[in-house]
Design an enzyme around this catalytic site. Structure first.
Site, mmCIF file in Angstrom:
data_model
loop_
_atom_site.group_PDB
_atom_site.id
_atom_site.type_symbol
_atom_site.label_atom_id
_atom_site.label_comp_id
_atom_site.label_asym_id
_atom_site.label_seq_id
_atom_site.Cartn_x
_atom_site.Cartn_y
_atom_site.Cartn_z
ATOM 1 N N THR A 155 54.971 68.065 -36.286
ATOM 2 C CA THR A 155 54.542 69.390 -35.826
ATOM 3 C C THR A 155 55.252 69.817 -34.547
ATOM 4 O O THR A 155 54.885 70.814 -33.943
ATOM 5 C CB THR A 155 53.019 69.390 -35.586
ATOM 6 O OG1 THR A 155 52.730 68.391 -34.593
ATOM 7 C CG2 THR A 155 52.251 69.082 -36.852
ATOM 8 N N LYS A 168 62.630 54.672 -37.903
ATOM 9 C CA LYS A 168 62.061 53.833 -36.846
ATOM 10 C C LYS A 168 60.634 54.252 -36.498
ATOM 11 O O LYS A 168 60.305 55.436 -36.512
ATOM 12 C CB LYS A 168 62.938 53.913 -35.593
ATOM 13 C CG LYS A 168 64.239 53.175 -35.788
ATOM 14 C CD LYS A 168 64.866 52.808 -34.468
ATOM 15 C CE LYS A 168 65.691 53.931 -33.908
ATOM 16 N NZ LYS A 168 66.523 53.486 -32.788
HETATM 17 N N1 LIG Z 1 61.059 57.283 -34.433
HETATM 18 C C1 LIG Z 1 62.139 57.867 -34.023
HETATM 19 O O1 LIG Z 1 63.221 57.714 -34.592
HETATM 20 C C2 LIG Z 1 62.078 58.777 -32.826
HETATM 21 C C3 LIG Z 1 63.139 59.659 -32.564
HETATM 22 C C4 LIG Z 1 63.023 60.522 -31.478
HETATM 23 C C5 LIG Z 1 61.885 60.516 -30.683
HETATM 24 N N2 LIG Z 1 60.891 59.632 -30.972
HETATM 25 C C6 LIG Z 1 59.687 59.595 -30.159
HETATM 26 O O2 LIG Z 1 59.055 60.860 -30.198
HETATM 27 C C7 LIG Z 1 58.271 60.996 -29.040
HETATM 28 C C8 LIG Z 1 58.367 62.422 -28.542
HETATM 29 O O3 LIG Z 1 57.856 63.256 -29.540
HETATM 30 P P1 LIG Z 1 57.382 64.745 -29.221
HETATM 31 O O4 LIG Z 1 58.379 65.386 -28.366
HETATM 32 O O5 LIG Z 1 57.037 65.356 -30.516
HETATM 33 O O6 LIG Z 1 56.108 64.547 -28.286
HETATM 34 P P2 LIG Z 1 54.543 64.453 -28.576
HETATM 35 O O7 LIG Z 1 54.254 63.818 -29.856
HETATM 36 O O8 LIG Z 1 53.943 63.890 -27.342
HETATM 37 O O9 LIG Z 1 54.094 65.986 -28.691
HETATM 38 C C9 LIG Z 1 54.219 66.812 -27.583
HETATM 39 C C10 LIG Z 1 52.911 67.526 -27.233
HETATM 40 O O10 LIG Z 1 52.736 68.619 -28.121
HETATM 41 C C11 LIG Z 1 51.456 68.558 -28.750
HETATM 42 N N3 LIG Z 1 51.663 69.164 -30.056
HETATM 43 C C12 LIG Z 1 52.159 68.580 -31.171
HETATM 44 N N4 LIG Z 1 52.356 69.516 -32.120
HETATM 45 C C13 LIG Z 1 51.962 70.695 -31.606
HETATM 46 C C14 LIG Z 1 51.917 72.024 -32.116
HETATM 47 N N5 LIG Z 1 52.381 72.327 -33.337
HETATM 48 N N6 LIG Z 1 51.453 73.008 -31.316
HETATM 49 C C15 LIG Z 1 51.016 72.723 -30.056
HETATM 50 N N7 LIG Z 1 51.050 71.487 -29.519
HETATM 51 C C16 LIG Z 1 51.507 70.482 -30.295
HETATM 52 C C17 LIG Z 1 51.084 67.107 -28.708
HETATM 53 O O11 LIG Z 1 49.700 66.939 -28.743
HETATM 54 C C18 LIG Z 1 51.667 66.658 -27.383
HETATM 55 O O12 LIG Z 1 50.799 66.971 -26.339
HETATM 56 C C19 LIG Z 1 58.753 59.964 -28.042
HETATM 57 O O13 LIG Z 1 57.759 58.973 -27.870
HETATM 58 C C20 LIG Z 1 59.981 59.362 -28.702
HETATM 59 O O14 LIG Z 1 60.126 57.989 -28.425
HETATM 60 C C21 LIG Z 1 60.963 58.786 -32.022
#
Ligand SMILES: NC(=O)c1ccc[n+]([C@@H]2O[C@H](COP(=O)([O-])OP(=O)(O)OC[C@H]3O[C@@H](n4cnc5c(N)ncnc54)[C@H](O)[C@@H]3O)[C@@H](O)[C@H]2O)c1
Length: 409
Positions: A155, A168
């Site tokens: 999302t 991952k």
């Molecule tokens: N597995 C992988 O290959 C991989 C690759 C890149 C990043 N990551 C990981 O991803 C994480 C970062 O992900 P992120 O940037 O999505 O952060 P996140 O999951 O913390 O989300 C960011 C914020 O937005 C909120 N949120 C989520 N969807 C929303 C929506 N549609 N509307 C309003 N708010 C919403 C969440 O509650 C959170 O507060 C890091 O921990 C990183 O290590 C993993």
């Protein structure tokens, strides 16, 4: 003998008569990335029939783990969708942000799977949320009964273009970023960019950082698109409110995912340690954990990319003009180019040492060549890092008209 499996029995040459066996097996991996806007709109059947390996139909049960913030915004719609389609959904909201991306969150998901009594053959867990939520649920699912299938519905923009499409999973451990983790692809990821309409601009920028990464090392065309349309697409939260913005948002997301999958597919388990998708991820894991909660993941990545752009400029790989274009685009996308953590040379060296440990004793540091290409180097010195830091501080001065707050909150 099954194809792909070799089972050999023999005697060790020169080591006595003790028997030994070698087992080799090849495991096929297949997962799907399905794009569909308005996934939870009544009448959208993508979640039911869009993935050949994870169909869902009336009478099925599903465990859905959802980011609690996403639940507050979309939970009603999500529940109504499953009810309307005759699916018995158990929805578990979970707090999921970087500060709680720890083992405790994994055990909460495991408890939910236990309570649900999941049938791992037929009931994939659904993870609905940002990269943190999908990483936590993916990790828990990959451990539960040695591997339970799961489905991702990202999302956030980072989720859509990065965390949701690779293999991952993981959580942080103490100060180690994603220190615990597995390689466990979701059966399917469903991409719905309409979720981004409620995402803060700061988190939109955070995702644009990972898209910019792909552009800088793989595609000058994608960079040009970000340069010309990035500001408008960001302000529009990639919703495509005009035909032209929709075309730009679609192109930016699709090209970025395509390049990412092209890089990941031949090296899913990262046995090759020279990975250009590691660009921006040499110094950033340490910087991010050090600055937590100040820096988001993509922000730490972009600071790493700014530093390595400066480094590449010093080496003559990138011209000053190209570097200025890169710094300008970073700022225009609402991203920081500088953070005071860069002032600490020991932190940068520690970050490099940690990365070298992770990359089997060599730096294998991807550096940009111009815009859109890259090469790997192994000989970055502490002095060179200090020079690059100085160059970055001089060439990327804060321009008040471009700092994130002014571009939009
Ligand atoms: N597995 C992988 O290959 C991989 C690759 C890149 C990043 N990551 C990981 O991803 C994480 C970062 O992900 P992120 O940037 O999505 O952060 P996140 O999951 O913390 O989300 C960011 C914020 O937005 C909120 N949120 C989520 N969807 C929303 C929506 N549609 N509307 C309003 N708010 C919403 C969440 O509650 C959170 O507060 C890091 O921990 C990183 O290590 C993993």
């Amino acid at each position: 003998m099954r194809s792909g499996t070799v089972f050999t029995q023999g005697l060790r040459q020169g080591l006595g008569d003790d028997p030994f066996w070698t087992v080799e097996a090849v495991r096929q991996v297949r997962y799907h990335v399905v794009s569909s806007n308005g996934l939870f709109e009544p009448g959208n059947s993508a979640l039911l029939t869009g993935c050949p390996d994870a169909p869902m139909s009336a009478g099925d049960r599903r465990l859905i783990v959802i980011d609690q913030n996403v639940d507050a915004l979309y939970g009603g719609k999500v529940r109504a969708y499953f009810t309307a389609n005759g699916i018995d959904a158990t929805v578990i909201p979970l707090r999921a942000d970087e500060s709680v991306k720890q083992w405790d969150a994994v055990s909460q998901v495991v408890d939910a799977m236990n309570d649900f009594g999941i049938d791992r053959r037929r009931e994939p867990v659904l993870a609905v949320g940002g990269g943190v939520l999908t990483d936590i649920v993916g990790f828990a699912a990959s451990l539960y009964r040695r591997g339970t299938p799961y489905i991702r519905i990202p999302t956030t923009l980072i989720g859509l273009v990065d965390a949701g499409v690779g293999v991952k999973t993981g959580v942080n451990y103490e100060r180690g970023k994603n220190r615990l983790g597995t390689y466990a692809p979701a059966t399917a990821t469903f991409l719905d960019r309409s979720f981004l309409r409620s995402l803060s601009l700061r988190h939109i920028s955070n995702g644009l950082a990972e898209i910019l990464k792909m552009a800088l090392i793989r595609s000058e065309d994608l960079f040009a698109l970000l340069e010309s349309r990035g500001v408008a697409v960001r302000a529009d939260r990639l919703q495509g409110t005009t035909e032209e913005l929709a075309g730009a948002a679609d192109a930016i997301i699709a090209e970025s995912i395509h390049l990412m999958l092209e890089e990941l597919q031949p090296n899913l388990w990262e046995s090759a340690l020279e990975r250009c998708v590691d660009y921006g991820h040499t110094f950033s894991p340490t910087l991010e954990m050090h600055a937590l909660p100040e820096l988001l993941h993509g922000e730490a990545v972009v600071i790493d990319m700014a530093l390595t752009t400066a480094l590449a400029t010093l080496r003559g790989f990138v011209t000053e003009n190209q570097a200025d274009r890169v710094f300008h685009v970073m700022r225009r996308l609402g991203l920081p180019v500088w953070n005071e953590v860069l002032e600490d040379p020991t932190l940068l060296q520690e970050a490099l040492r940690d990365t070298v440990r992770h990359r089997d004793g060599q730096q294998r540091l991807p550096l940009p060549i111009g815009i859109g290409r890259h090469r790997f180097v192994n000989d970055v010195t502490p002095a060179e890092l200090s020079d690059a830091t100085r160059l970055l501080r001089d060439r990327a001065p804060a321009d008040p008209s471009l700092v994130p707050e002014q571009v939009g909150a």
